[in-house]
Structures are given as C-alpha cells and as structure tokens.
Design a protein around this motif. Structure first.
Motif, short mmCIF file in Angstrom:
data_model
loop_
_atom_site.label_atom_id
_atom_site.label_comp_id
_atom_site.label_asym_id
_atom_site.label_seq_id
_atom_site.Cartn_x
_atom_site.Cartn_y
_atom_site.Cartn_z
N ILE A 156 0.86 -1.19 0.00
CA ILE A 156 0.00 0.00 0.00
C ILE A 156 0.89 1.23 0.00
O ILE A 156 1.56 1.54 0.99
N GLY A 157 0.93 1.92 -1.10
CA GLY A 157 1.73 3.14 -1.20
C GLY A 157 3.20 2.87 -1.35
O GLY A 157 3.66 1.73 -1.50
N TYR A 170 6.63 6.42 7.13
CA TYR A 170 5.73 7.28 6.35
C TYR A 170 6.32 7.43 4.96
O TYR A 170 7.47 7.86 4.80
N SER A 205 3.68 9.22 -2.07
CA SER A 205 3.83 8.79 -3.46
C SER A 205 4.25 9.92 -4.39
O SER A 205 4.90 9.67 -5.41
N SER A 251 -0.91 11.68 -1.97
CA SER A 251 -1.11 10.30 -1.55
C SER A 251 0.03 9.85 -0.64
O SER A 251 1.20 10.15 -0.91
N TYR A 252 -0.32 9.13 0.41
CA TYR A 252 0.71 8.65 1.34
C TYR A 252 0.21 7.39 2.02
O TYR A 252 -0.97 7.02 1.95
N ALA A 253 1.14 6.72 2.72
CA ALA A 253 0.81 5.55 3.53
C ALA A 253 1.72 5.57 4.75
O ALA A 253 2.94 5.64 4.62
N VAL A 275 -1.61 0.06 8.73
CA VAL A 275 -1.25 1.03 7.70
C VAL A 275 -2.44 1.94 7.45
O VAL A 275 -3.55 1.46 7.15
N GLY A 293 -3.66 4.75 4.90
CA GLY A 293 -3.33 5.29 3.60
C GLY A 293 -4.31 6.35 3.15
O GLY A 293 -5.48 6.38 3.55
N ASN A 330 -5.32 8.29 -0.62
CA ASN A 330 -5.12 8.39 -2.05
C ASN A 330 -5.83 9.64 -2.56
O ASN A 330 -7.04 9.79 -2.38
N SER A 349 -9.50 7.30 1.78
CA SER A 349 -8.52 6.84 2.76
C SER A 349 -8.78 5.37 3.07
O SER A 349 -9.84 4.83 2.77
#
Length: 572
Positions: free
Chosen positions: A339-340, A367, A370, A385-387, A407, A409, A411, A445
């Motif tokens: 994921i990410g 952390y 993307s 976007s992050y995870a 996790v 996330g 998007n 999310s």
C-alpha cells in the motif's frame, strides 16, 4: 681485524635483533578494532553468507592499509619509555621496550606520544623504525662505544630471534600475500566507499486456460537492477539503484473474451521493470543509518515498506523483490506492505536487551508519500497520496517471529489500493489482488490491519503466513468497501542441495465482495503456487514454478488460469 670493524660486527646483530623484536611486538598483538555490519531486519529469516559484505570488508582493510603511509604519522625519537602514554609497566613487552629505549635509543613514537603496540605494523612504520636503528648503528660505530653491547645481550637477542623465527617466517608470507591482494584490489576495486551489487533476471513464462490462454503467448522477459551501495561509516548504506526491463504481467480474460482487469498472478520480476522497453531509470534512492539504538530509513525515491519493516516470510520474500524468492508478488509478502510507497522516513527501535519474549523484538514506524516531489495541489510530502505504517514485532527465541501491522493510507485521486508505487513500472497499476479489491474510483482513505508470522521448527523447514483486512472510505458515492487477503507457505531450504529452496504457497489474493458496479462477483480467488529454486552456483540460480489461479476476477464462471515460469537469476 680492526677495532672499528669489530664494533660494527658486534653492534649490527644487536640492532637487527632489536628491530625484529619491535616488529614482532607490533605485528603479533591482535587488533582491537571491531567492524559493525549494517543492521538487519528482525524476525525469522534465512541465514546466508553475504559475499559482497566480505568483499567490502576486505576493501576497507586494504584502504586503511594503503592510506596509513599517507597520513601525518611521522615518528619522533623518545628517550624514556614513560613518554609513551599507551605503554604500561604491566605490559608483557615493557622491559624489552624500556631496554631498547634507554640503552640503545632505538625506539620512535608517534607525535601524540603513543607507541601503538596493539596494532599491525605497516611498511612505512617498519622503514621508519629501521632507519632509526641504522642511525643508531652509525652513532655507535662513530663514537666507538663497544661497551654498550655485552655477550649476554647478544645471547638474549639470539634466543629471541630463534624463538620468533617461525612467527617471522609466517608473517613474512602473510605480508607478501597481503601485498599481492592489495595490488589486485587497488587495481580493480570500483570504489573505496561503494560496492556494486547486480541482479539480472531472465524469465520464460506462459499462461494456459480458457480465453486467457488463447489471448496470450509464450514470452521471454528480463529485468536488470544495478545497486550502488555506498557506506560512509561502515554501518550506514546509501542505495542508488538503476533498473531496466521489458517484463509485463499477463492480461486475463473472462469467458466473454473481455479483459478482467485483475493483478492476480503478477510475478515479482514483472514489477519495477521501467517502461517495458529496457529504458534505464533510478528506481530506488534510500539511506539507512543507525542512530543510537534505532535504525533510521530515509527514502528520496522508490521507498517500500518492506525495505524497513520485517515481513516475516522467509524464503518467499526477497529483499530485492524479484530473483530469489517466490514467483508471485502475492506469495512474496503480505499485500499490506504494497500500500503506497515513494519518499519518506521510517524508524525501527529495538525492544529489550535479550532474553524473554522481547529479546529480539522491535517497534517500527514509517511514512511514505507517493508524490513527495510534486509541488502541485493535492501532491507534495503531506498533501498528496501517502501511507503511514506502524508495526510491533515479537520474536520468541530464534524460531518464532510475529508482527502486528497497521497502515493508514490516503489516495488523493483514485487509482489502486495495492499500487506499490515504489516498484510498479508506471506507478499506477496494482501489483496484487483483484480489480474489486484495488479500484479506488475517487479520492479516499484506508485503514489496513495485518498479522504476519513465521515459524522455523528446524533448519530444514520454515512455515510462514499472513492475514490482512482493509477498510476503504471513499469520498464519492458507493466508494466504501472492505477487502481481505490471507496466505500460508511452507519452505524446505537446502532441499536436494545446499542453497536450494522448495516452496509451496496457498491463499486468497486481495478480494472484495458486493461492490456496486462490479457485477456481483463474490467468489474467493484462490492462489496456489509451487517453485523450486535450484542453485547452479553462488551467482546463478534457476527457478521453475507453477501458479494456479481459481475464479479469476472473483468469478468461478471464468476458467482457471495456470502460469508456468522458468526464471533464471544472475547475481553479482
């Protein structure tokens, strides 16, 4: 015979013996320097030799050996052994040094008032000491002070020479060998701080079954990765990895001859292959360094959660994600780690100091963003976007490892849940799972929960598995959904030959039920995989294997797909 000649003959053996004693004292003492290897992931993992680390250690030693003569290590004559700050009366060679200094004046020290008797002697230092002794010979001859040398001294020196004759012969051979190795390494080494680690994969693969088999052909694909691993302190490592390839996953079709749009059956060497035309790009730029008890991971590009978090899937997971573990991305690691990805920072802190259930345990937090490099709206390090990952690792002895993973996330613009941006060629398509589990129609999310475990009852058997659950909250109508995944693997290391691995893995790739607009396909997509990695040599392995997919696209009406692969991996 003249008196001057007699004095020369008398004094020369004494000085030569003194020189040999000084050389033996310096070289025979063991070095107390300890090199610390880069930190490894906690958990149960395959114990394997790492030739590249041994080569780097040798290069480091040669580098130090070569540079010692270039440093400001000029020696100065001393008149008393007490001038040496690192020579104590309790040292085994104290009396010998005291005699050489005060009776013969044949010992030189370093500018910082040290003798450094517990380290190896270089040719530069030996030359300086020999020069000092020769100067002293000239002085003794010129002043005609023959009384400085007695028959008792000569007898003592003769006994010392005889006692150390074997060691001196051995050391002379070692020095000659070291000089030859030094010349070879200095002439051919890539860098004194950087080593090159390469992996090239050749894969012949095909898929069979129904429309999917009819619409695909046998392919010969490749992927190459060149990793420049730089260490500045001996404990840190900077990864600058170049990648190129032309591999792509098979497109699967339903019985109506329409593409299913699933990532099921994707193989590890089919991700991170660039644009598919063997164009070279940087697919990883990360830096790992220990700070106190913690290990810090910083990714500027191409970061993955599995780089810093223990995935607890030995023999199936390959830290280069491609050439030596399982065939598929699903069997390689839990989907939660895909994921990410991208750029960010992570921290691994050990818990406990040995013994008990927390003996080798740790807590991990990371952390990854993307689009951290993009300054536009809905992008950047924090707005795109992050995870964010948090993981608690437990180890019970050296046989059991457990991990609980969370996790969160986000998007920013749709796409795929398991996009694995860090390794996917274009950073968009999914790396594992069905379309129902992956498709993010709008921004949203996710909260994902996973448990990973590994058990090694013996050195010839390893059992590992995972379960993951995912809650996705979308910002559009009917965007909310849940997804599941689980798998179990059994590995037999050294099966048939040391270095070989027989692996069997089964489970369900990420799937989701009852999503509006996806046709109501609610069958579980099971994944069965078997492979046998045969080690041809230390640098070449051949892995034949089969992947069997049931209910592709979560629809049992679709014919099963069977993927056959022959993967050859070259490492250097």
């Amino acid at each position: 015979m003249s008196n001057l000649l007699w004095k020369s003959l008398v004094v020369s053996p004494a000085v030569l013996g003194a020189t040999l004693l000084v050389s033996t004292t310096a070289m025979a003492a063991p070095s107390t320097t300890t090199q610390v290897s880069p930190a490894k992931q906690l958990g149960v993992s395959e114990v394997a030799q790492q030739p590249e680390m041994l080569a780097q250690t040798t290069i480091d030693q040669v580098n130090r050996y070569s540079n010692e003569g270039n440093q400001n290590n000029s020696q100065s004559q001393v008149t008393s052994v007490s001038q040496f700050s690192d020579v104590q009366p309790t040292d085994w060679a104290f009396q010998a040094l005291q005699s050489l200094v005060e009776r013969y004046g044949c010992i030189a020290g370093y500018p910082n008032a040290t003798y450094r008797g517990n380290r190896a002697l270089t040719r530069y230092e030996f030359a300086a000491g020999l020069n000092a002794c020769l100067d002293r010979v000239n002085e003794l001859i010129a002043t005609a002070t023959a009384d400085l040398v007695t028959k008792q001294d000569l007898a003592t020196l003769q006994r010392l020479q005889e006692e150390f004759s074997a060691e001196l012969a051995t050391l002379r051979g070692r020095v000659d060998s070291l000089e030859a190795r030094t010349a070879e390494l200095e002439a051919n080494q890539f860098s004194t701080t950087t080593k090159l680690v390469g992996e090239a994969i050749f894969g012949v693969t095909d898929v069979f079954g129904g429309r999917t088999g009819d619409n695909n052909n046998t392919v010969f694909q490749d992927r190459v990765r060149l990793d420049l691993q730089t260490s500045f302190t001996g404990r840190d490592v900077l990864h600058t990895r170049l990648a190129a390839g032309n591999a792509a996953a098979f497109t699967q079709f339903d019985n109506a001859n329409n593409p299913i749009g699933t990532a099921e059956g994707t193989q590890t060497f089919q991700v991170g292959a660039g644009s598919g035309n063997n164009a070279v790009r940087i697919d990883r730029l990360t830096y790992e360094v220990p700070i106190g008890p913690a290990n810090v991971y910083i990714a500027a590009s191409g970061g993955q959660h599995s780089h810093y978090a223990a995935v607890n899937n030995p023999y199936f997971f390959d830290n280069t994600d491609g050439g030596n573990g399982a065939l598929s991305t699903f069997a390689s690691e839990s989907p939660i780690y895909r994921i990410g990805g991208g750029a960010g920072i992570a921290l691994n802190v050990p818990l406990g100091k040995g013994g008990g259930i927390l003996g080798n345990s740790s807590i991990t937090a990371g952390y990854l963003a993307s689009n951290a490099n993009d300054p536009g709206l809905n992008s950047g390090l924090t707005n795109g976007s992050y995870a964010a990952l948090g993981q608690l690792n437990f180890s019970v002895g050296d046989r059991v490892a457990l991990a609980a993973t969370y996790v969160h996330g986000y998007n920013a613009g749709g796409g795929s849940l398991f996009n694995s941006t860090a390794v996917n060629g274009n950073g968009i398509g999914p790396a594992v799972g069905t379309n129902q589990a992956n498709a993010l129609l709008n921004a949203g999310s996710s909260n994902s929960y996973g448990v990973e475990a590994a058990f090694r009852p013996s050195d010839k058997l390893s059992v590992s598995g995972f379960v993951s659950y995912h809650e996705v909250t979308g910002f559009g109508a009917n965007d909310d959904y849940n997804a599941w995944s689980y798998g179990l693997g059994v590995a037999l290391p050294d099966f048939g030959k040391k270095g070989n691995v027989l692996g069997i893995f089964a489970g369900a790739e990420p799937y989701s039920f009852n999503r509006p607009g996806f046709g109501g396909n609610n069958d579980i997509p099971y994944h069965f995989e078997g492979f046998y990695k045969y080690r041809v040599s230390d640098n070449i392995s051949i892995t034949p294997g089969v992947i069997w997919l049931t209910s592709p696209g979560q629809n049992s009406a679709n014919d099963d797909a069977i993927i056959g692969t022959l993967r050859t991996t070259f490492t250097f």
